[in-house]
Motif scaffolding. Structure first.
Motif, short mmCIF file in Angstrom:
data_model
loop_
_atom_site.label_atom_id
_atom_site.label_comp_id
_atom_site.label_asym_id
_atom_site.label_seq_id
_atom_site.Cartn_x
_atom_site.Cartn_y
_atom_site.Cartn_z
N ALA A 221 6.65 10.82 2.15
CA ALA A 221 6.40 12.15 1.58
C ALA A 221 7.62 13.05 1.77
CB ALA A 221 5.17 12.78 2.21
N ALA A 222 8.20 12.99 2.97
CA ALA A 222 9.38 13.82 3.23
C ALA A 222 10.54 13.39 2.33
CB ALA A 222 9.78 13.70 4.70
N LEU A 223 10.70 12.05 2.18
CA LEU A 223 11.78 11.56 1.32
C LEU A 223 11.58 12.01 -0.13
CD1 LEU A 223 12.39 7.93 2.67
CD2 LEU A 223 13.85 9.95 2.93
N LEU A 224 10.32 11.97 -0.58
CA LEU A 224 10.03 12.44 -1.95
C LEU A 224 10.44 13.91 -2.10
CD1 LEU A 224 6.49 11.14 -3.00
CD2 LEU A 224 8.73 10.39 -3.81
N GLU B 84 0.83 -1.21 0.00
CA GLU B 84 0.00 0.00 0.00
C GLU B 84 0.86 1.26 0.00
OE1 GLU B 84 -2.91 0.63 3.09
OE2 GLU B 84 -3.77 2.34 1.98
N ILE B 85 1.99 1.19 0.73
CA ILE B 85 2.88 2.37 0.74
C ILE B 85 3.34 2.68 -0.69
CG2 ILE B 85 5.14 3.24 1.47
CD1 ILE B 85 4.72 1.79 4.12
N LEU B 86 3.72 1.64 -1.40
CA LEU B 86 4.18 1.84 -2.77
C LEU B 86 3.05 2.42 -3.64
CD1 LEU B 86 6.58 1.42 -4.67
CD2 LEU B 86 5.53 -0.74 -5.36
N GLN B 87 1.87 1.85 -3.46
CA GLN B 87 0.73 2.30 -4.26
C GLN B 87 0.41 3.77 -3.97
OE1 GLN B 87 -2.95 0.54 -3.05
NE2 GLN B 87 -4.07 2.14 -4.19
N ARG B 88 0.41 4.13 -2.66
CA ARG B 88 0.10 5.52 -2.28
C ARG B 88 1.20 6.47 -2.75
NH1 ARG B 88 -5.16 5.22 -1.80
NH2 ARG B 88 -5.83 3.84 -0.13
N THR B 89 2.44 5.98 -2.72
CA THR B 89 3.55 6.82 -3.20
C THR B 89 3.37 7.12 -4.69
OG1 THR B 89 5.01 5.81 -1.58
CG2 THR B 89 6.07 7.00 -3.37
N LEU B 90 2.98 6.07 -5.44
CA LEU B 90 2.78 6.29 -6.87
C LEU B 90 1.62 7.25 -7.12
CD1 LEU B 90 3.40 2.69 -8.30
CD2 LEU B 90 4.90 4.70 -8.42
N GLU B 91 0.55 7.07 -6.34
CA GLU B 91 -0.58 8.02 -6.45
C GLU B 91 -0.10 9.44 -6.18
OE1 GLU B 91 -4.23 5.17 -4.81
OE2 GLU B 91 -3.61 6.92 -3.66
N HIS B 92 0.70 9.55 -5.13
CA HIS B 92 1.22 10.85 -4.72
C HIS B 92 2.04 11.47 -5.84
CE1 HIS B 92 1.63 13.32 -1.05
NE2 HIS B 92 2.71 13.78 -1.65
N LEU B 93 2.93 10.65 -6.39
CA LEU B 93 3.78 11.13 -7.48
C LEU B 93 2.93 11.59 -8.67
CD1 LEU B 93 6.82 8.69 -7.51
CD2 LEU B 93 6.84 11.16 -7.12
N TRP B 94 1.89 10.84 -8.95
CA TRP B 94 1.01 11.19 -10.07
C TRP B 94 0.36 12.55 -9.83
CZ3 TRP B 94 -0.72 11.87 -14.59
CH2 TRP B 94 -2.05 12.17 -14.85
N LEU B 95 -0.16 12.73 -8.61
CA LEU B 95 -0.78 14.03 -8.28
C LEU B 95 0.21 15.16 -8.50
CD1 LEU B 95 -2.66 13.31 -4.88
CD2 LEU B 95 -3.68 13.65 -7.14
N VAL B 96 1.42 14.98 -7.98
CA VAL B 96 2.44 16.03 -8.06
C VAL B 96 2.85 16.27 -9.52
CG1 VAL B 96 4.80 16.66 -7.43
CG2 VAL B 96 3.30 15.60 -5.73
N VAL C 147 -3.34 9.62 2.73
CA VAL C 147 -4.28 8.60 3.21
C VAL C 147 -3.80 8.02 4.53
CG1 VAL C 147 -5.24 6.32 2.72
CG2 VAL C 147 -5.15 8.06 0.91
N PHE C 148 -2.50 7.69 4.61
CA PHE C 148 -1.94 7.15 5.86
C PHE C 148 -2.04 8.16 7.00
CE2 PHE C 148 0.52 4.39 2.93
CZ PHE C 148 0.18 3.16 3.46
N ILE C 149 -1.76 9.41 6.64
CA ILE C 149 -1.73 10.43 7.69
C ILE C 149 -3.12 10.62 8.28
CG2 ILE C 149 -1.25 12.87 8.18
CD1 ILE C 149 0.94 12.70 5.96
#
Lengths: 262, 215
Positions: B189-192, B13-25, B168-170
Motif C-alpha cells: 500500500a505504501a509503495l502504491l 494473494e498479495i497480487l490479487q489484493r493489490t489489484l483489488e486495491h487499485l480497482w477501489l482507488v 485484508v492483510f492488515i
C-alpha cells in the motif's frame, strides 16, 4: 482601404453605474469618425477605461445607446461585435500558455480561417509590428520583453483585420525609451492602416503625439473634444491643467492630421 | 521462515489484493474527478453555492473513515457490504481536494487574461477549455495527486466492510498478531502511494504551463 468618414462609433447619452449604485460615467455622448485616432484623456477615475469597455460590451451601459458602424449594439451578435473590434491592454493580456504565434492566430482561428491562411497572416502581422517571425513565433510570452509583448498584443488585435481598435494605456507599463519607440511606430501604423482607434491614456504627451482627436474626460463626463492643436489652446480648466503639466515642453508637430484619410 | 519468504509464499494473494486495491482507488478517483471537476468549475461561477458545497465536503472530510464506511452500510442503493460502498466512501473523501483545487486553480487565472479572452470574442466555453482549464491544470492535478494518495491509504480500511484490497492483510495480521501479515498489506500500500505520488507529480510538472510555474 477607402472608408467613408461617417461615425464608426457613437455613444449616445451613455451612463454606467456599478451594481452598488456608484456612477462611473454619466450621460456621455461622443462620436468617433471612421479612421480617426481618438484619445480618451483623463485622470484616474475619469471614466476613460469604462468608456472603452462599453464599446466592445465588456461592460453594459446602464443608460443610453452605443452604435458601432452605424448599428446599435443590441443588433450586433456579441461575439461577432468583439471579433470585429481589436483590443489591446496595458500588460498585453497575452495567453501565457500559448506561443506568440498561437496568441496572434487567436481571432483568425476563432473565425475559422484555414491553417495556411492563419500562418501567413501571423507572419504578416509580426512583420507589421517589427518582430522577426523566425525568432519570435515560437516563444512564450514570458520569454519576451515588455515592449515585445506589447507588439505581440497589437499584432493579435490586428490579426483578423478589425475595422476598430481599442487600446487601454497600451504603452503605460513600458520604460520611456521603449515607449517612445512604440509610440513612433504606432503613429506610422495608425496612419497606414486607416483603422478607427479609441486610445485611453492619462499621458497628455502621448495624447498630443498620437491622437487625431482628443476627448477629455473628467469625473465621468466629457469636458470637451479637441484636435491636438486646439487642445493646446483650450480654455477649459481641466485641459489647461493637462497642458500646464507639460511645463511648456510641447511634443513636436501636431501628429499626422491626415491619418486614416486614405 | 523470514519475512521475505513469507512474501514470496503469499505472492498470489498479495497480487490479487493489490489489484483489488487499485480497482477501489481507480473507481473512487474516477467518480471523484467526474463529480469534483465540473462541480469545482460551477463553484467559480456561483460564489453563493461555494460556501455550502465546500463546507459540506469539509464536513465529510472530518468524519473518521471507519465511521463513514459504517454509516454507509445501511444506506439503500449506495450502501451495503462490499466494494461499491467502499468506492462511494472513498470518492467522498477524494472530493474535497479535487473541488478545492479546481476552484482555486480556475479562480486564480489572471483577470487580465480572462478579459482579453472575452474581448477577443471567445465564448465562455472556448475560454474554459482553451484558457481557464489549461492555465489551472497544474493546480487541479495537485489536488488529484493529494486525493489519490489519501485514497490509497484510506482504502486499506475498506477491508473492514468486506471490500477487499490490501487492508485484508492488515486486519488479518492484527487479528492473529502477526507483523509479517500486517506488513504484507502495509508495504505494498505504501509503495502504491509513493508510486502514484511520483507519477502524478511528473504529470503535474509536464502539464503546468511554463509561465505559471515560474510566477
Amino acid at each position: 482601404m477607402a472608408r467613408s468618414r461617417g461615425p464608426a462609433i457613437e455613444l449616445r447619452n451613455v451612463a454606467y453605474r456599478l451594481p452598488n449604485g456608484r456612477s462611473l460615467l454619466n450621460s456621455l455622448s461622443l462620436t468617433i469618425s471612421a479612421g480617426d485616432t481618438l484619445i480618451l484623456l483623463g485622470r484616474s477615475g475619469s471614466g476613460k477605461t469604462t468608456s472603452l469597455k462599453l464599446i466592445n460590451r465588456l461592460l453594459e451601459p446602464s443608460e443610453g445607446e452605443i452604435l458601432v458602424e452605424g448599428r446599435p449594439q443590441s443588433e450586433w451578435d456579441l461575439i461577432s461585435l468583439r471579433r470585429s473590434i481589436g483590443y489591446v491592454i496595458q500588460d498585453a493580456g497575452l495567453f501565457p500558455h500559448w506561443s506568440v504565434e498561437r496568441n496572434v492566430a487567436l481571432v483568425p482561428r476563432l473565425g475559422g480561417w484555414s491553417d495556411e491562411r492563419v500562418r501567413d497572416r501571423v507572419r504578416q502581422m509580426l512583420a507589421l509590428v517589427g518582430l522577426d517571425a523566425a525568432e519570435f513565433a515560437h516563444r512564450l510570452p514570458h520569454e519576451l520583453s515588455g515592449g515585445q509583448r506589447q507588439r505581440v498584443g497589437v499584432a493579435r488585435a490586428l490579426a483578423a483585420d478589425p475595422p476598430i481598435l481599442l487600446m487601454d494605456e497600451p504603452f503605460g507599463a513600458l520604460d520611456p525609451i521603449t515607449r517612445a519607440e512604440l509610440q513612433r511606430e504606432f503613429r506610422g501604423l495608425a496612419a497606414r492602416l486607416g483603422k478607427t482607434i479609441a486610445f485611453v491614456t492619462h499621458d497628455v504627451r502621448e495624447a498630443l503625439l498620437l491622437g487625431t482627436r482628443i476627448a477629455l474626460l473628467a469625473a465621468g463626463g466629457l469636458a470637451g473634444v479637441y484636435s491636438p492643436e486646439e487642445f493646446l489652446h483650450a480654455s477649459e480648466p481641466e485641459a489647461r491643467a493637462f497642458v500646464d503639466s507639460l511645463g511648456g515642453d510641447v511634443p513636436c508637430a501636431p501628429p499626422n492630421s491626415g491619418g486614416g484619410q486614405v | 521462515m523470514n519475512f521475505f519468504q513469507f512474501l514470496v509464499q503469499q505472492r498470489v494473494e498479495i497480487l490479487q489484493r493489490t489489484l483489488e486495491h487499485l480497482w477501489l482507488v481507480a473507481a473512487a478517483m474516477g467518480a471523484a474527478v467526474l463529480i469534483g471537476l465540473p462541480l469545482g468549475i460551477v463553484l467559480v461561477r456561483r460564489r453563493r453555492l461555494r460556501r455550502w458545497v465546500l463546507g459540506a465536503a469539509n464536513v465529510i472530510q472530518t468524519i473518521p473513515s471507519l465511521a463513514l464506511f459504517g454509516f454507509l452500510i445501511p444506506v439503500p442503493i449506495l450502501g451495503g457490504i462490499g466494494a461499491s460502498t467502499a468506492i462511494v466512501a472513498l470518492a467522498l473523501y477524494a472530493l474535497l481536494p479535487i473541488l478545492q483545487n479546481t476552484y482555486t486553480g480556475i479562480a486564480g487565472v489572471d483577470p487580465a487574461v480572462l478579459e482579453s479572452a472575452r474581448a477577443m470574442g471567445m465564448t465562455p466555453r472556448q475560454t474554459l477549455w482553451q484558457v481557464e482549464l489549461p492555465l489551472s491544470m497544474g493546480v487541479i492535478l495537485a489536488g488529484v495527486r493529494v486525493a489519490t494518495v489519501i485514497t490509497i491509504g484510506v482504502a486499506t480500511i475498506a477491508a473492514a466492510i468486506g471490500a477487499g484490497g490490501l487492508g485484508v492483510f492488515i486486519f488479518r495480521g492484527v487479528a492473529v498478531a502477526s507483523n509479517a501479515v500486517i506488513l504484507a498489506g502495509a508495504i505494498p500500500a505504501a509503495l502504491l502511494a509513493i508510486t502514484a505520488d511520483l507519477l502524478l507529480g511528473l504529470l503535474e510538472r509536464r502539464l503546468t504551463p511554463h509561465s505559471a510555474a515560474r510566477e
